[in-house]
Design a protein around this motif. Sequence first.
Motif, short mmCIF file in Angstrom:
data_model
loop_
_atom_site.label_atom_id
_atom_site.label_comp_id
_atom_site.label_asym_id
_atom_site.label_seq_id
_atom_site.Cartn_x
_atom_site.Cartn_y
_atom_site.Cartn_z
N ARG A 242 0.83 -1.32 -0.02
CA ARG A 242 -0.05 -0.01 0.05
C ARG A 242 1.05 1.24 0.00
O ARG A 242 1.94 1.32 0.79
CB ARG A 242 -0.84 0.10 1.31
CG ARG A 242 -1.96 1.24 1.42
CD ARG A 242 -2.63 0.76 2.52
NE ARG A 242 -3.51 2.07 2.76
CZ ARG A 242 -5.12 1.74 2.30
NH1 ARG A 242 -5.32 0.75 1.71
NH2 ARG A 242 -5.77 3.11 2.39
N LEU A 243 0.61 2.23 -1.01
CA LEU A 243 1.30 3.36 -0.74
C LEU A 243 0.27 4.61 -1.03
O LEU A 243 -0.70 4.35 -1.51
CB LEU A 243 2.09 3.58 -2.12
CG LEU A 243 2.87 5.05 -2.51
CD1 LEU A 243 3.53 5.49 -1.48
CD2 LEU A 243 3.32 4.95 -3.84
N GLU A 244 0.24 5.52 0.35
CA GLU A 244 -0.85 6.65 0.31
C GLU A 244 -0.17 7.82 0.51
O GLU A 244 0.86 7.96 1.30
CB GLU A 244 -2.04 6.36 1.27
CG GLU A 244 -1.14 5.93 2.89
CD GLU A 244 -1.94 5.28 3.86
OE1 GLU A 244 -1.84 5.52 4.95
OE2 GLU A 244 -2.68 4.52 3.47
N VAL A 245 -0.76 8.99 -0.16
CA VAL A 245 0.11 10.21 0.05
C VAL A 245 -1.15 11.30 -0.13
O VAL A 245 -2.11 11.15 -0.81
CB VAL A 245 0.96 10.67 -0.90
CG1 VAL A 245 2.35 9.69 -1.08
CG2 VAL A 245 0.79 10.51 -2.36
N ASP A 246 -0.69 12.50 0.53
CA ASP A 246 -1.55 13.74 0.51
C ASP A 246 -0.62 14.70 -0.17
O ASP A 246 0.72 14.62 0.11
CB ASP A 246 -1.79 14.21 1.97
CG ASP A 246 -2.69 13.29 2.65
OD1 ASP A 246 -3.38 12.66 2.25
OD2 ASP A 246 -2.32 13.17 4.07
N LEU A 247 -1.08 15.14 -1.12
CA LEU A 247 -0.38 16.03 -2.21
C LEU A 247 -0.85 17.46 -1.89
O LEU A 247 -2.22 17.88 -1.90
CB LEU A 247 -0.94 15.73 -3.56
CG LEU A 247 -0.20 16.71 -4.55
CD1 LEU A 247 1.53 16.55 -4.67
CD2 LEU A 247 -0.57 16.17 -6.04
N GLU A 248 0.26 18.45 -1.81
CA GLU A 248 -0.38 19.87 -1.70
C GLU A 248 0.53 20.48 -2.75
O GLU A 248 1.88 20.10 -2.87
CB GLU A 248 0.58 20.52 -0.41
CG GLU A 248 0.23 21.88 -0.02
CD GLU A 248 0.70 22.20 1.19
OE1 GLU A 248 1.62 22.86 1.27
OE2 GLU A 248 -0.03 21.97 2.43
N LEU A 249 0.11 21.36 -3.36
CA LEU A 249 0.85 22.16 -4.48
C LEU A 249 0.57 23.61 -4.42
O LEU A 249 -0.48 24.30 -4.28
CB LEU A 249 0.11 21.71 -6.01
CG LEU A 249 0.55 20.40 -6.60
CD1 LEU A 249 -0.39 20.09 -7.98
CD2 LEU A 249 1.89 20.04 -6.59
N ALA A 250 1.80 24.41 -4.27
CA ALA A 250 1.80 25.74 -4.01
C ALA A 250 0.88 26.12 -3.03
O ALA A 250 0.32 27.13 -3.00
CB ALA A 250 1.51 26.62 -5.43
N GLY A 251 1.01 25.37 -1.72
CA GLY A 251 0.06 25.83 -0.69
C GLY A 251 -1.16 25.36 -0.72
O GLY A 251 -2.05 25.55 0.05
N THR A 252 -1.83 24.72 -1.80
CA THR A 252 -3.16 24.36 -2.01
C THR A 252 -3.29 22.72 -1.89
O THR A 252 -2.40 21.98 -2.40
CB THR A 252 -3.48 24.76 -3.44
OG1 THR A 252 -3.64 26.20 -3.62
CG2 THR A 252 -5.06 24.32 -3.73
N ASP A 253 -4.10 22.19 -1.08
CA ASP A 253 -4.41 20.81 -0.92
C ASP A 253 -4.94 20.26 -2.15
O ASP A 253 -6.01 20.54 -2.51
CB ASP A 253 -5.03 20.53 0.23
CG ASP A 253 -5.32 19.29 0.84
OD1 ASP A 253 -4.60 18.43 0.23
OD2 ASP A 253 -6.31 18.92 1.44
N LEU B 261 -3.86 6.97 -3.59
CA LEU B 261 -3.79 5.78 -3.07
C LEU B 261 -3.34 4.71 -4.00
O LEU B 261 -4.00 4.68 -5.06
CB LEU B 261 -5.06 5.12 -2.27
CG LEU B 261 -5.09 3.78 -1.60
CD1 LEU B 261 -4.12 3.47 -0.65
CD2 LEU B 261 -6.40 3.50 -1.33
N ILE B 262 -2.18 3.82 -3.57
CA ILE B 262 -2.18 2.67 -4.59
C ILE B 262 -2.18 1.49 -3.84
O ILE B 262 -1.39 1.33 -2.74
CB ILE B 262 -0.78 2.69 -5.27
CG1 ILE B 262 -0.66 3.82 -6.34
CG2 ILE B 262 -0.31 1.45 -5.91
CD1 ILE B 262 0.56 3.79 -6.83
N ASP B 263 -3.05 0.52 -3.80
CA ASP B 263 -3.11 -0.56 -2.90
C ASP B 263 -2.99 -1.93 -3.65
O ASP B 263 -3.34 -2.98 -3.21
CB ASP B 263 -4.50 -0.76 -2.07
CG ASP B 263 -5.99 -0.60 -3.06
OD1 ASP B 263 -5.62 -0.38 -4.17
OD2 ASP B 263 -6.70 -0.68 -2.62
N LYS B 264 -2.37 -1.62 -4.75
CA LYS B 264 -2.00 -3.01 -5.67
C LYS B 264 -0.46 -3.13 -5.29
O LYS B 264 0.33 -2.44 -5.06
CB LYS B 264 -2.12 -2.97 -7.11
CG LYS B 264 -1.40 -1.98 -7.72
CD LYS B 264 -1.66 -1.77 -9.01
CE LYS B 264 -0.62 -0.69 -9.64
NZ LYS B 264 -0.82 -0.46 -11.22
#
Length: 160
Positions: free
Chosen positions: A71-82, A87-90
């Motif tokens: 499992r790979l899970e991330v929260d992404l923020e670009l230029a201060g914007t959420d 999620l990759i669960d394979k």
Amino acid sequence: MLRTMIKTASVVTLLTITVSSCATLRSALTFEKPQVELQEINVTGLGLSGGTLDLVFDVYNPNDYRLRSTRLEVDLELAGTDFGEALIDKPLDLSPVNHSRVLMPVRFTWSGVGAAARSLLESQELPYGLTGAVLLDTPIGEKRVELRSKGNVPLRKLVN
């Protein structure tokens, strides 16, 4: 005499196998965290309600053995914007002492990221922040590795 020679050869062979097994076990017990770097973001789709991005990661496994991500899970923020979560669960297979390219699709809505985000997607490069975790199967059991990184990342537009 022949019995002594056979006995000695057997002991030497057994010692050799034991020593090599210990070296293999020692390398399996030594775990180094994989290095995960966001290389680029590809804009793959834009519409009235939102769009899709592909996050392109370089994942380096510094260990002498294969790792399997469950499992790979991330929260992404670009230029201060959420920009949301991905999620990759394979299963992902990470070869020993090698780099792997991992693509992670992200879907977002304009209402979720705000109208100002549209102008961000016209940039050539964006400051990003990434937090998350990867779950790995290792020879010594499952490991959760926390991910945190920030920097600037190239933005490629694959749609017009």
